[in-house]
Design a protein around this motif. Structure first.
Motif, PDB file in Angstrom:
ATOM      1  N   ASN A 199      15.517  -4.538  -6.186  1.00 20.20           N
ATOM      2  CA  ASN A 199      15.717  -4.502  -5.054  1.00 20.20           C
ATOM      3  C   ASN A 199      16.696  -5.055  -4.580  1.00 20.20           C
ATOM      4  O   ASN A 199      16.354  -6.497  -4.879  1.00 20.20           O
ATOM      5  N   THR A 343       4.655  -4.168  -0.908  1.00 22.54           N
ATOM      6  CA  THR A 343       5.203  -4.949   0.118  1.00 22.54           C
ATOM      7  C   THR A 343       5.538  -3.507   0.697  1.00 22.54           C
ATOM      8  O   THR A 343       5.663  -3.513   2.142  1.00 22.54           O
ATOM      9  N   ASN A 344       6.079  -2.918  -0.525  1.00 24.76           N
ATOM     10  CA  ASN A 344       6.316  -1.052   0.111  1.00 24.76           C
ATOM     11  C   ASN A 344       5.745   0.232   0.187  1.00 24.76           C
ATOM     12  O   ASN A 344       5.841   0.747   0.421  1.00 24.76           O
ATOM     13  N   TYR A 345       4.117  -0.323   0.558  1.00 28.62           N
ATOM     14  CA  TYR A 345       3.084  -0.033   0.712  1.00 28.62           C
ATOM     15  C   TYR A 345       3.252   1.314   1.904  1.00 28.62           C
ATOM     16  O   TYR A 345       3.025   0.475   2.955  1.00 28.62           O
ATOM     17  N   SER A 419       2.854  -9.166   1.109  1.00 30.12           N
ATOM     18  CA  SER A 419       3.865  -9.948   2.003  1.00 30.12           C
ATOM     19  C   SER A 419       2.612 -11.874   1.953  1.00 30.12           C
ATOM     20  O   SER A 419       3.564 -12.515   2.581  1.00 30.12           O
TER      21      SER A 419
END
Length: 507
Positions: A199, A343-345, A419
């Motif tokens: 990413n 983190t991208n939840y 995070s």
């Protein structure tokens, strides 16, 4: 007048200028190359049989500076200048360029001509390469990765007109050696990393492959300048860190916490270091680090701690505290993704209260997505960011890790994404706040600093921070100074490295 001013006053080394140009390929300034050469036994430059290899030529600075020393050192043995130059360039200096462009640049720096078979070369060769070779080769793919360097097939299986970054030195087996000979000295500034297809701007280190390959060739000496992130391991570096720290053949290590002190104009978190590996040496390492441009040197074993302590002045303080404690916070702090939530939840409309990145704050997560193997959910928790010093790359300046604006006090029933990490979990809010006061002391943040070589902080970085087990008081630096017998000079050093706490209290 202008010509006189330029020639007599402003006469910069073109390779010094080049070293400031780009972050893509970090070129070595001549003064750094010479500092590395100074570590070698200087009699090497008076021996007509000594052979040198730079396996990652960029500007040719190492070979050029070696040539200067050999031209001076062999003057008595080979009085004729042209014969001396021919001997040096044909018999002693060898290089492998990392790209076709750097091969031309290196030949121009060393031979004064990018084509050494022409009349413009200071030493004529029968071909266009001389002893600075470049060959475009391909990665060897297996399961989507290169078996030699780990490059992503998705990223680097590309058109032949694009650079493949399949560096010849680390992509050749013994039967495919570029030069069929032994070398006394291998010296280089290898490429540092490759995009790994992750990413964002995710990249994996590659310089360790150059060091390991050089060792396999068994020269008498190796000196390379590389990023210092290997001190604490990480992506692709754990085995390399373990091997390097236990290698008693590393006679000298010079470390700069600020990358710009070595490469002006280039910024890389964690700094840079160069080392001298000596095949026939077995002993302690002479470690030199720079504090405000002043070198401080001590002799020690690199693996005396699980994580290498960079600053010599800090070693004494850490050892003093270690002698008085048995338990450490690396066993208490959670691993990354403490509740299994990335983190991208995407935040949910309702469910379990969840702390997301700071700009989002507290939203919700679906109960079925939460993993609570360590039974943290129903505790009071002190959440700390996994990247508390994002944007800071110069750790010689006062460093701030945790302050009221970047931590969160999570109540029972609340979770977090990756995070955050859970620094401590307790039964009561009072214990959690007391633990917070402990974490906010300069002494504790100084102990944390000794393990940090990037912007991320994980549980392993707490390996020097004692776990006091009981957090029933508000902690201060004065309390810890008295508890561990920290001297005035030691405190002054700690105070100079850690900034004061600022921000608003959200606890």
């Amino acid at each position: 007048m202008a010509d006189s001013l330029f020639n007599e006053i402003y006469n910069p080394d073109v390779l010094s200028c080049l070293a400031n140009l780009s972050n893509d390929e970090v070129f070595t300034p001549p003064e750094v190359a010479n500092a590395m050469l100074d570590m070698l036994p200087q009699e090497l430059f008076s021996n007509p049989d000594t052979t040198f290899l730079d396996p990652a030529c960029k500007s040719g600075v190492f070979l050029r500076e070696i040539a200067k020393r050999l031209i001076s050192g062999l003057e008595v043995q080979i009085p004729d200048l042209q014969k001396r130059i021919d001997h040096i360039f044909h018999k002693q200096l060898f290089g492998i360029a990392i790209t076709e462009l750097t091969s031309l640049l290196s030949r121009r720096s060393v031979y004064c001509s990018k084509y050494p078979n022409t009349e413009y070369s200071v030493s004529r060769f029968p071909d266009v390469e001389g002893n600075i070779r470049y060959k475009r080769i391909k990665h060897t793919w297996q399961d989507g990765k290169c078996i030699y360097c780990g490059a992503s097939q998705k990223e680097y299986d590309r058109d032949s007109l694009l650079e493949s970054h399949a560096y010849q030195f680390i992509h050749s087996g013994d039967k495919e050696r570029v030069f069929d000979m032994k070398f006394d000295v291998i010296i280089s500034n290898p490429p540092y990393q490759l995009n790994d297809g992750g990413n964002g701007k995710s990249a994996k280190p590659i310089y360790q492959h150059f060091v390991n390959r050089a060792k396999l060739l068994k020269p008498k000496y190796i000196t390379m300048i590389i990023p210092s992130r290997w001190f604490s391991g990480g992506k692709g570096l754990d085995d390399f860190r373990k091997e390097m720290l236990s290698d008693r053949r590393i006679e000298k290590l010079v470390d700069y916490e600020n990358f710009k002190d070595v490469f002006p104009g280039v910024d890389l978190a964690g700094g840079a270091c160069y080392f001298l590996w000596k095949r026939d040496y077995n002993g302690m390492c002479e470690v030199t680090n720079f504090d405000k441009s002043k070198p401080l040197t001590s002799n020690r074993y690199l693996d005396e701690n699980e994580i290498f302590i960079r600053q010599n002045l800090a070693v004494k303080i850490v050892k003093k505290i270690q002698k008085q404690n048995k338990y450490y916070l690396n066993k208490k702090v959670s691993s990354r993704k403490p509740f299994g939530i990335p983190t991208n939840y995407p935040p949910k409309e309702n469910g379990i209260p969840c702390w997301f990145i700071q700009r989002i704050g507290k939203k919700y997560a679906d109960k079925k997505d939460i993993i609570d193997n360590n039974q943290l959910l129903n505790k009071w928790k002190l959440l700390v960011p996994k990247a508390p010093i994002a944007g800071q790359t110069d750790f010689t300046k006062p460093v701030g890790f945790y302050y009221d604006g970047n931590i969160r006090l999570a109540a029972p029933g609340e979770c977090c994404t990756e995070s955050w990490i859970v620094a401590g979990a307790f039964d009561t809010r009072e214990e959690t706040l007391n633990f917070k006061s402990y974490l906010f002391t300069k002494v504790v943040r100084f102990l944390l600093l000794q393990t940090v070589v990037s912007q991320d902080v994980t549980k392993k970085n707490f390996c020097f921070v004692p776990d006091l087990r009981k957090y029933n008081i508000t902690f201060t630096d004065e309390y810890l100074i008295d508890l561990w017998g920290i001297s005035k000079d030691e405190w002054n050093y700690i105070d100079s490295r850690i900034c004061n706490i600022g921000g608003d209290d959200n606890g």
